[in-house]
Design a protein around this motif. Sequence first.
Motif, short mmCIF file in Angstrom:
data_model
loop_
_atom_site.label_atom_id
_atom_site.label_comp_id
_atom_site.label_asym_id
_atom_site.label_seq_id
_atom_site.Cartn_x
_atom_site.Cartn_y
_atom_site.Cartn_z
N ARG A 58 0.87 -1.19 0.00
CA ARG A 58 0.00 0.00 0.00
C ARG A 58 0.90 1.24 0.00
O ARG A 58 1.27 1.77 1.03
CB ARG A 58 -0.90 -0.02 1.24
N PHE A 68 -6.16 -4.08 -15.15
CA PHE A 68 -6.40 -2.96 -14.25
C PHE A 68 -7.75 -3.19 -13.57
O PHE A 68 -8.76 -3.39 -14.26
CB PHE A 68 -6.43 -1.66 -15.05
N GLN A 82 -7.76 -8.36 -8.44
CA GLN A 82 -7.66 -6.92 -8.74
C GLN A 82 -6.22 -6.52 -9.05
O GLN A 82 -5.31 -6.83 -8.29
CB GLN A 82 -8.19 -6.16 -7.51
N HIS A 83 -6.05 -5.82 -10.16
CA HIS A 83 -4.75 -5.30 -10.60
C HIS A 83 -3.73 -6.37 -11.00
O HIS A 83 -2.54 -6.08 -11.15
CB HIS A 83 -4.14 -4.34 -9.57
N ARG A 87 2.21 -7.19 -9.13
CA ARG A 87 2.53 -6.51 -7.86
C ARG A 87 2.66 -7.50 -6.70
O ARG A 87 3.07 -7.11 -5.61
CB ARG A 87 1.49 -5.44 -7.55
N LEU A 166 -0.20 -0.52 -15.81
CA LEU A 166 -0.36 0.76 -15.11
C LEU A 166 0.72 0.88 -14.03
O LEU A 166 1.07 -0.10 -13.38
CB LEU A 166 -1.75 0.81 -14.48
N HIS A 168 1.26 2.41 -10.70
CA HIS A 168 0.32 2.89 -9.66
C HIS A 168 1.05 3.76 -8.62
O HIS A 168 1.16 3.40 -7.45
CB HIS A 168 -0.33 1.68 -9.00
N TYR A 170 2.05 6.33 -5.91
CA TYR A 170 1.51 7.08 -4.77
C TYR A 170 2.46 8.25 -4.49
O TYR A 170 3.53 8.07 -3.91
CB TYR A 170 1.45 6.22 -3.50
N LYS A 201 -15.17 6.80 -11.75
CA LYS A 201 -15.52 5.54 -11.09
C LYS A 201 -16.30 5.75 -9.80
O LYS A 201 -16.84 4.79 -9.25
CB LYS A 201 -14.24 4.72 -10.83
N ASP A 221 -11.67 8.89 -8.08
CA ASP A 221 -11.19 7.68 -8.76
C ASP A 221 -11.57 7.82 -10.23
O ASP A 221 -12.70 7.55 -10.62
CB ASP A 221 -11.83 6.44 -8.11
N VAL A 255 -4.70 7.59 -14.34
CA VAL A 255 -5.69 7.39 -13.28
C VAL A 255 -5.33 8.33 -12.14
O VAL A 255 -4.15 8.46 -11.78
CB VAL A 255 -5.71 5.92 -12.80
N TRP A 257 -6.35 8.95 -8.24
CA TRP A 257 -7.06 8.25 -7.16
C TRP A 257 -6.70 8.84 -5.79
O TRP A 257 -5.52 9.04 -5.50
CB TRP A 257 -6.72 6.75 -7.17
N GLU A 283 -1.44 7.87 -11.87
CA GLU A 283 -1.04 6.57 -12.36
C GLU A 283 -1.08 6.49 -13.88
O GLU A 283 -2.14 6.28 -14.46
CB GLU A 283 -1.99 5.50 -11.78
C1 BG6 Z 1 -6.78 2.60 -8.30
C2 BG6 Z 1 -8.17 2.26 -8.76
O1 BG6 Z 1 -5.91 2.56 -9.38
O2 BG6 Z 1 -6.37 1.66 -7.32
C3 BG6 Z 1 -9.09 2.24 -7.55
O3 BG6 Z 1 -8.62 3.18 -9.72
C4 BG6 Z 1 -8.57 1.29 -6.49
O4 BG6 Z 1 -10.39 1.86 -7.96
C5 BG6 Z 1 -7.14 1.68 -6.16
O5 BG6 Z 1 -9.38 1.38 -5.35
C6 BG6 Z 1 -6.48 0.79 -5.10
O6 BG6 Z 1 -6.55 -0.55 -5.45
P1 BG6 Z 1 -6.00 -1.65 -4.47
O7 BG6 Z 1 -6.30 -2.98 -5.12
O8 BG6 Z 1 -4.53 -1.42 -4.34
O9 BG6 Z 1 -6.70 -1.47 -3.16
#
Ligand code: BG6
Length: 309
Positions: A58, A68, A82-83, A87, A166, A168, A170, A201, A221, A255, A257, A283
Amino acid sequence: PQVQFSDDNARVSAVLPTGESLEILLYGATVISWKDKNGDEKLWLSDAAKLDGSKAVRGGIPLVFPVFGTAPDHAATAKLPQHGFARTSRWEFLGKSTSESAPGQAADLSVKLDFGLSSPSLDSETQAKWPYSFNLIYSVTLSRESLTTSLVVTNDDDKPFDCQVLLHTYLRVKLTNPSTPQKDIANVEITGLSSASYVDKVDGATTKTQSSALTITGETDRVYTPSTPPSDPVTVLEGGKTAFTVVRDNLSNVVVWNPWTDKAAGMADFAPKDGFKNMLCVEPGAVGTWQTLEPGDAFEGAQTIGIGY
Ligand code: BG6
């Protein structure tokens, strides 16, 4: 002067002679720290992030591949989490190289770290969910004023596959201007997306058009598809000053977020709970459609994040 470097088989780190530094976990090839010459952290990492390989990190820069979000309607990737799996897979460290910005400019070194992931190194459960033969090379380049991360996907299979990628990122939001009273996301503005269309979203995935600079005042988002060239920067300003510029290469989406209060509260690995005030995900990716790679074909996409001040 030389680049200081360490690799303990779980984490790779590098420090430039001028003080800038980088730390990357082999788990996910996740960049977990990027500091400027003053030791100021540029990426946001949750205090509760799992760094032991038990869960996607995170914070930092997790890599999203080959899907994605989730894609229940896309048969080939429907079974993936998811994703995707990049990762949460353990990558191999392939090596490092250094270069000078100009001949003889040893004080201006940059370092590139390369990581690899290919289908045979996936766990069998993941292989079964996405049974394609692929190769990924992820290169992370630390220079004095910027960080570049670049992903090359190669289809090693004898059939085509579809994928999305992508980066991602932060970003850490932190005002350094002491005259600005509110030191958080409230003072952040994102430019470079004006007139871009986006899928919202948090509003039933409706398509909208960005009218002017973007500010973050609640859960955000959005999947942007800018019509401007990827080399036109998306700029993150803090209190009116450029904090980051994000330039894309061959990635058509951005993206944006921020989970805000409720979503942050609901994520066990998100800490502190008001940390959303100090982070913003910008992102770059190719997620609006599918990249179809024929056997032997490759796709390359990259971002360069510049430090504004
Ligand atoms: C973003 C998405 O890229 O990642 C969001 O657009 C998502 O919808 C966020 O909540 C975090 O995703 P995760 O799987 O790391 O909790």
